[in-house]
Motif scaffolding. Structure first.
Motif, mmCIF file in Angstrom:
data_model
loop_
_atom_site.group_PDB
_atom_site.id
_atom_site.type_symbol
_atom_site.label_atom_id
_atom_site.label_comp_id
_atom_site.label_asym_id
_atom_site.label_seq_id
_atom_site.Cartn_x
_atom_site.Cartn_y
_atom_site.Cartn_z
ATOM 1 N N ARG A 650 44.280 39.757 43.759
ATOM 2 C CA ARG A 650 42.939 40.155 43.322
ATOM 3 C C ARG A 650 42.783 41.671 43.197
ATOM 4 O O ARG A 650 41.694 42.156 42.922
ATOM 5 C CB ARG A 650 41.894 39.608 44.293
ATOM 6 N N SER A 651 43.854 42.403 43.400
ATOM 7 C CA SER A 651 43.785 43.856 43.273
ATOM 8 C C SER A 651 45.175 44.402 43.000
ATOM 9 O O SER A 651 46.196 43.705 43.188
ATOM 10 C CB SER A 651 43.214 44.495 44.542
ATOM 11 N N ALA A 652 45.227 45.666 42.584
ATOM 12 C CA ALA A 652 46.511 46.311 42.317
ATOM 13 C C ALA A 652 47.317 46.459 43.598
ATOM 14 O O ALA A 652 48.552 46.260 43.604
ATOM 15 C CB ALA A 652 46.270 47.675 41.667
ATOM 16 N N ASP A 653 46.656 46.782 44.700
ATOM 17 C CA ASP A 653 47.363 46.962 45.968
ATOM 18 C C ASP A 653 47.987 45.641 46.438
ATOM 19 O O ASP A 653 49.130 45.606 46.928
ATOM 20 C CB ASP A 653 46.405 47.499 47.036
ATOM 21 N N MET A 672 40.655 46.037 33.327
ATOM 22 C CA MET A 672 39.438 46.625 33.880
ATOM 23 C C MET A 672 39.130 45.977 35.225
ATOM 24 O O MET A 672 38.564 44.893 35.304
ATOM 25 C CB MET A 672 38.263 46.412 32.919
ATOM 26 N N MET A 673 39.547 46.651 36.303
ATOM 27 C CA MET A 673 39.277 46.156 37.654
ATOM 28 C C MET A 673 38.621 47.262 38.468
ATOM 29 O O MET A 673 38.899 48.449 38.250
ATOM 30 C CB MET A 673 40.585 45.731 38.340
ATOM 31 N N PRO A 674 37.737 46.907 39.409
ATOM 32 C CA PRO A 674 37.142 47.926 40.270
ATOM 33 C C PRO A 674 38.203 48.548 41.176
ATOM 34 O O PRO A 674 39.229 47.934 41.475
ATOM 35 C CB PRO A 674 36.093 47.146 41.079
ATOM 36 N N SER A 677 42.558 50.407 38.704
ATOM 37 C CA SER A 677 42.535 49.616 37.475
ATOM 38 C C SER A 677 43.937 49.172 37.107
ATOM 39 O O SER A 677 44.934 49.495 37.777
ATOM 40 C CB SER A 677 41.952 50.448 36.334
ATOM 41 N N GLY A 678 44.023 48.420 35.995
ATOM 42 C CA GLY A 678 45.321 47.985 35.504
ATOM 43 C C GLY A 678 46.232 49.135 35.132
ATOM 44 O O GLY A 678 47.458 49.063 35.313
ATOM 45 N N SER A 679 45.651 50.221 34.627
ATOM 46 C CA SER A 679 46.472 51.390 34.287
ATOM 47 C C SER A 679 47.025 52.052 35.547
ATOM 48 O O SER A 679 48.166 52.543 35.555
ATOM 49 C CB SER A 679 45.653 52.385 33.468
ATOM 50 N N ASP A 680 46.234 52.058 36.628
ATOM 51 C CA ASP A 680 46.734 52.603 37.898
ATOM 52 C C ASP A 680 47.909 51.760 38.431
ATOM 53 O O ASP A 680 48.907 52.302 38.940
ATOM 54 C CB ASP A 680 45.607 52.634 38.939
ATOM 55 N N ARG A 709 41.229 52.452 25.672
ATOM 56 C CA ARG A 709 41.813 52.397 24.330
ATOM 57 C C ARG A 709 43.022 53.323 24.225
ATOM 58 O O ARG A 709 44.050 52.979 23.641
ATOM 59 C CB ARG A 709 40.760 52.762 23.291
ATOM 60 N N GLU A 710 42.884 54.531 24.777
ATOM 61 C CA GLU A 710 43.998 55.483 24.726
ATOM 62 C C GLU A 710 45.208 54.957 25.503
ATOM 63 O O GLU A 710 46.365 55.119 25.078
ATOM 64 C CB GLU A 710 43.546 56.833 25.281
ATOM 65 N N PHE A 711 44.952 54.332 26.644
ATOM 66 C CA PHE A 711 46.045 53.808 27.461
ATOM 67 C C PHE A 711 46.808 52.707 26.720
ATOM 68 O O PHE A 711 48.052 52.715 26.657
ATOM 69 C CB PHE A 711 45.497 53.287 28.789
ATOM 70 N N LEU A 712 46.079 51.732 26.150
ATOM 71 C CA LEU A 712 46.744 50.636 25.442
ATOM 72 C C LEU A 712 47.498 51.133 24.216
ATOM 73 O O LEU A 712 48.533 50.564 23.839
ATOM 74 C CB LEU A 712 45.715 49.579 25.040
#
Length: 752
Positions: A650-653, A672-674, A677-680, A709-712
């Motif tokens: 449920r999270s990046a960690d 998009m996660m609180p 995020s997915g980019s992190d 948008r820039e990340f993708l």
């Protein structure tokens, strides 16, 4: 005794040719020493038995402008032994040498005072030269006397002071009049002298007096013709006033007006008393006033400003104290009320204040522009809000779709005929959910903001269908929409979201062009013509006048009523279409309708399409699902869990912790996660497990922020958009597994 003029002198002789007038006996007279404006220095010959003095014109020989003088105040009468003054029971009395009298004998030099300000001198003896010096010396203002015989002018002792000249320049001196006149003024002065002599008109002229090479003054000379005892013209005498400062101010104001004349803004110049002295052509154009009407008027009264007097006082007080006054005013102008920014400032030269300039800048167009910018800001905010709403809808929609598809699949594999009604209900629910998904996808497409969109091969039919759906309520209420669309058209170079914007605008314009009382027709045609795909939007509305067609794509030009059109829609459409390398054209006829044509070039690129998934035995893999929504995780786990080994985080960690001890073939990560995020997560994975980076697939309800948008665009990884169809997701995962195994059927984590 000779007569005047002896040989009818020419204009130039009147000023320059000395003549001779015979000496005559001195004629008793009254000389006015003080009184109303222009009356000082007047001389009245006592050549009749009674001369009446008063303020009324009927039966009065010496008319004075003094409110303290009665209408018929007094008279000077001739009798056998001389002259006497007689009071006509005036309101304020008659005084001789400061003594109030009913009647009194007059002697040479006596001073007669009438009312409050009128003072006369009785002169009865001496030569003409003696009389001249006596009258000039007793005057309280500068006096001048022009002798017709010698063409010379004599100035009183006060002339130097009155004309601001060094002492001794003019006082008590005789000079040839022509030698003192500016060459440009000589003709008008000569003509005025002739009128005074021949038509008995008072002399009143402004001209330049040149005193040697060093001094030049603008003067105002007022005078009357004096005659000798025989009734012949003898001299012209009166007052002289220095008006140089006033003339200089007027010239400076006019010079400034010439500078303002080139301005498109309206400029009014006012004098120190608040009266308009000049205005430029911009003011005449904006307010529809002419110079004859404006000159001398009070500015704010002229323009119809409410509380004009108060505003005039306020503006003058402010710009006098602070050097500037400004205010926004709505004023009646040409074509209706308009918004103006008014700026006023004083005008000065070396001598001091000249007046003020009022500059009126038409802010109507700018105000409309600001309103339009605010309107489009609201639209931009609405677009951002729509993208955010789409993201929020897509998350729950994902698990709704996945759950319905899962139940349908499970029930369909049960005994044939069982759960018939349940399957039908679930099918309807699935169709409804998919329709919601399509609506959200359309909303996201329309609200997408591509700063510099690059045209790509695009199906022109898809954005047109979107435009039909988004304008359906408006178009169906005003017209019958007729579709004439060719099938199988090639792709064009464009971007889907921007092309949707063009088609939506054209359909809205077509609907608004149809009068309310009429149900019209909107015909949309899409066809191939050579190397171009043409899309025509035609209406049978009111049409556009021929003279307006050349401006139809200009920014802020609109043929719609106020409050209906902004004047930017067609301009933006034109820019978008030409940016694709295409063309937007229009043809129209009043009363018959308008047709807009979008012309887009056919794409030469071959679009890349995913290879068809081969029908083969499904491969089993290890899948990691990362999403902050537990229901999404549960639904996708059910969809993929029948075939694959699925782990969730449920999270990046939490995902990074799972990766420490396990290997995964496909990692589906919400963008998009609180928190992180997915980019992190992607950046951390690049550092700790670079071998897994290519296995990441991003899933998002809508990358509507700039950084997303820039990340993708920056990373090479694939991305899926929620809601994800269960069947499509399963096929996508199978394709990824086949790509990783090279078709061998064994996932990487099972290879040795």
């Amino acid at each position: 005794m000779s007569t005047w003029p002896p040989d009818e002198p020419t204009d130039s002789q009147l000023l320059t040719s000395p003549g001779s007038i015979p000496r005559i006996n001195f004629q008793p007279r009254l000389v006015q020493l003080s009184g109303g404006r222009g009356e000082v220095g007047r001389v009245l010959l006592l050549d009749r038995d009674q001369v009446v003095i008063g303020r009324a014109s009927g039966g009065v020989q010496l008319l004075v402008n003094d409110q303290g003088v009665s209408r018929r105040h007094a008279a000077v009468e001739r009798h056998a032994d001389g002259f006497r003054v007689v009071d006509f029971e005036s309101r304020n009395g008659t005084f001789v040498n400061n003594v109030r009298v009913k009647t009194a004998e007059l002697r040479d030099g006596d001073r007669i005072q009438l009312g409050g300000a009128t003072l006369l001198r009785f002169t009865s003896a001496g030569t003409d030269d003696e009389w001249l010096h006596q009258s000039l010396d007793h005057g309280s203002v500068a006096l001048w006397d022009y002798a017709l015989g010698s063409r010379e002018v004599t100035w009183s002792e006060h002339a130097d002071r009155a004309l601001h000249l060094p002492a001794g320049t003019l006082a008590n001196r005789r000079m040839l009049f022509s030698s003192m006149l500016h060459a440009d003024d000589e003709a008008q002065v000569t003509a005025a002298l002739l009128l005074t002599i021949n038509a008995h008109q008072p002399f009143e002229q402004e001209f330049r007096l040149v005193v040697g090479p060093e001094f030049s003054r603008w003067v105002l000379c007022r005078a009357h013709l004096l005659r000798n005892g025989a009734g012949q013209p003898e001299r012209i005498t009166g007052t002289v006033i220095d008006v140089s400062d006033r003339r200089r101010r007027e010239l400076d104001l006019r010079r400034m007006a010439l500078m303002f004349e080139s301005l498109s803004d309206g400029v009014f110049l006012i004098d120190g008393a608040g009266a308009v002295v000049d205005l430029n052509s911009g003011a005449q154009r904006l307010f529809g006033v002419t110079k004859p009407r404006a000159l001398g008027a009070r500015l704010f009264e002229l323009l119809g400003v409410p509380n004009a007097g108060e505003l005039e006082v306020q503006s003058q007080r402010t710009f006098t104290a602070e050097g500037r006054w400004s205010m926004d005013l709505c004023l009646p102008g040409v074509g209706g009320d308009r918004s103006f920014e008014v700026v006023a400032f004083p005008l000065r030269n070396d001598a001091g204040a000249l007046g003020a300039a009022f500059l009126f800048r038409d802010m109507t167009e700018r105000q409309r522009l600001q309103n339009q910018v605010a309107f489009y800001d609201r639209l931009a905010a609405l677009g951002t809000l729509s993208a955010g709403i789409a993201h929020e809808i897509n998350n729950p929609l994902s698990f709704v779709l996945a759950s319905i598809e899962f139940v349908l699949t499970e029930l369909s594999e049960r005994k044939e005929g069982a759960f018939h009604l349940e399957l039908e209900a679930l099918g309807d629910a699935l169709e409804g959910a998919r329709r919601i998904a399509h609506t959200v996808r359309d909303m996201k497409s329309f609200s997408r903001d591509d700063a510099s969109p690059q045209p790509v091969p695009t199906d022109a039919r898809a954005p047109l269908e979107l435009a039909f759906k988004m304008t359906q309520k408006l178009t169906s209420s005003r017209a019958v929409v007729i579709r004439e669309l060719e099938e199988g058209l090639p792709l064009v170079l464009a971007t889907e979201s921007r092309l949707s914007q063009v088609f939506i605008n054209l359909l809205v314009n077509a609907a608004q062009a149809i009068p309310d009382e009429k149900r019209g027709h909107i015909t949309v045609r899409q066809r191939l013509e050579g190397d171009f795909v043409l899309t025509e939007v035609a209406d049978d509305g009111v049409g556009i006048p021929r003279e307006q067609l050349t401006r139809i794509f200009d920014p802020f030009f609109t043929t719609k009523p106020v409050g209906v059109g902004t004047g930017l829609g067609l301009s933006i459409c034109h820019s978008l279409v030409t940016g694709f390398g295409g063309a937007l054209s229009v043809r129209s006829e009043l009363g018959k309708g308008t047709t807009f044509t979008v012309k887009l070039g056919v794409s030469r690129e071959v679009p890349r399409t995913p290879s068809a998934i081969r029908r083969a035995e499904q491969r089993r893999g290890r899948i990691l699902l990362i999403d902050d929504e537990p229901l999404v995780l549960r639904a996708l786990s059910r969809t993929l869990g029948a075939v694959h080994d699925v782990a969730t985080a449920r999270s990046a960690d939490e995902a990074m912790a799972l990766l420490e001890g396990e290997d995964f073939d496909v990692i589906l990560c919400d963008l998009m996660m609180p928190g992180r995020s997915g980019s992190d997560f992607y950046e951390q994975l690049t550092k700790d497990h670079p071998e897994l980076v290519t296995r990441v697939v991003f899933v998002s309800g809508g990358a509507f922020t700039d950084w997303a948008r820039e990340f993708l665009a920056r990373v090479p990884n694939a991305a899926l958009t929620k809601p994800v169809d269960g069947v499509e997701l399963a096929n996508f995962v199978q394709a990824r597994l086949r790509d990783r195994t090279g078709g061998g059927g064994v996932p990487l984590h099972e290879q040795t």
